[in-house]
Design a protein around this motif. Structure first.
Motif, mmCIF file in Angstrom:
data_model
loop_
_atom_site.group_PDB
_atom_site.id
_atom_site.type_symbol
_atom_site.label_atom_id
_atom_site.label_comp_id
_atom_site.label_asym_id
_atom_site.label_seq_id
_atom_site.Cartn_x
_atom_site.Cartn_y
_atom_site.Cartn_z
ATOM 1 N N GLU A 28 0.831 -1.199 0.000
ATOM 2 C CA GLU A 28 0.000 0.000 0.000
ATOM 3 C C GLU A 28 0.872 1.257 0.000
ATOM 4 N N PHE A 29 2.091 1.149 0.549
ATOM 5 C CA PHE A 29 2.958 2.317 0.714
ATOM 6 C C PHE A 29 4.175 2.321 -0.205
ATOM 7 N N ALA A 123 0.678 9.318 5.922
ATOM 8 C CA ALA A 123 0.358 9.656 7.317
ATOM 9 C C ALA A 123 -0.051 8.413 8.121
ATOM 10 N N ARG A 124 -0.581 7.397 7.445
ATOM 11 C CA ARG A 124 -0.969 6.168 8.149
ATOM 12 C C ARG A 124 0.214 5.226 8.383
ATOM 13 N N ASN A 125 1.356 5.495 7.740
ATOM 14 C CA ASN A 125 2.524 4.625 7.864
ATOM 15 C C ASN A 125 3.424 5.133 8.996
ATOM 16 N N LYS A 126 2.915 5.004 10.209
ATOM 17 C CA LYS A 126 3.611 5.551 11.381
ATOM 18 C C LYS A 126 4.974 4.902 11.623
ATOM 19 N N ALA A 127 5.109 3.612 11.330
ATOM 20 C CA ALA A 127 6.388 2.925 11.532
ATOM 21 C C ALA A 127 7.463 3.534 10.623
ATOM 22 N N ALA A 128 7.129 3.766 9.367
ATOM 23 C CA ALA A 128 8.098 4.359 8.444
ATOM 24 C C ALA A 128 8.458 5.777 8.871
ATOM 25 N N THR A 147 -3.325 9.560 -4.156
ATOM 26 C CA THR A 147 -4.495 8.687 -4.222
ATOM 27 C C THR A 147 -4.612 7.775 -3.006
ATOM 28 N N ASN A 148 -3.477 7.417 -2.394
ATOM 29 C CA ASN A 148 -3.539 6.524 -1.224
ATOM 30 C C ASN A 148 -3.528 7.293 0.102
ATOM 31 N N GLY A 149 -3.720 8.614 0.043
ATOM 32 C CA GLY A 149 -3.841 9.387 1.278
ATOM 33 C C GLY A 149 -2.823 10.496 1.416
ATOM 34 N N GLU A 150 -2.926 11.158 2.560
ATOM 35 C CA GLU A 150 -2.065 12.306 2.845
ATOM 36 C C GLU A 150 -0.614 11.874 3.033
ATOM 37 N N GLN A 151 0.283 12.609 2.377
ATOM 38 C CA GLN A 151 1.715 12.385 2.508
ATOM 39 C C GLN A 151 2.315 13.461 3.412
#
Length: 164
Positions: A28-29, A123-128, A147-151
């Motif tokens: 996804e990321f 923003a949802r990829n907190k680990a990265a 398209t997959n969300g806020e960067q």
């Protein structure tokens, strides 16, 4: 854990296989390394980098000097880091952080005209985001919708490193 000294970065060589599968939650990321290579191999502004742990291929990233980087930085001497991934068999062993620590020296050797690396982390990829922060990237406060969300736009200045 693998020590930072064992982690190195090299420019892509087609003779070296960068084949590994990422779990769906990571896809996804980021993209699969070979898909990124196949998509961008004809573009001289896209530079593939192999992450090594000792002699093993442990990951991959792309440094992009196309106009896409202008969405992330006003600095004409910035490169956009994208497609960053670590082979799942090496995850959790310090490869991601170590590869970012290796980035300034790699940049000075291979891309001396560039003084900043920028990236967008979902923003949802907190680990990265934590990994990038730990290794020296800073949140610029800029945000960019994809398209997959806020960067979250992050940057790291590349400064002359003093020899030990």
């Amino acid at each position: 854990m693998i020590s930072k000294k064992e982690i190195s970065l090299t420019l892509y060589n087609p003779k070296i296989s960068v084949q590994y599968e990422l779990p769906s939650e990571q896809l996804e990321f980021s993209g699969m390394p070979q898909d990124i290579i196949d998509r961008d191999k004809g573009n001289p502004l896209k530079h593939f980098v192999i992450i090594h742990a000792g002699r093993e291929v442990a990951g991959f990233l792309e440094l992009d000097e196309s106009d896409d980087r202008k969405k992330y930085s006003n600095n004409p001497n910035a490169l956009l880091l994208r497609g960053f991934s670590v082979n799942p068999k090496y995850q959790g062993r310090g490869i991601a952080t170590g590869s970012i620590y290796a980035l300034p020296q790699f940049m000075q050797k291979n891309f001396p005209g560039f003084d900043e690396v920028v990236l967008g982390v979902n923003a949802r990829n907190k680990a990265a985001k934590r990994i990038f922060e730990k290794a020296g990237f800073e949140d610029t406060g800029r945000r960019y919708m994809r398209t997959n969300g806020e960067q979250i736009v992050m940057c790291m200045r590349i400064e002359e490193q003093l020899e030990d």
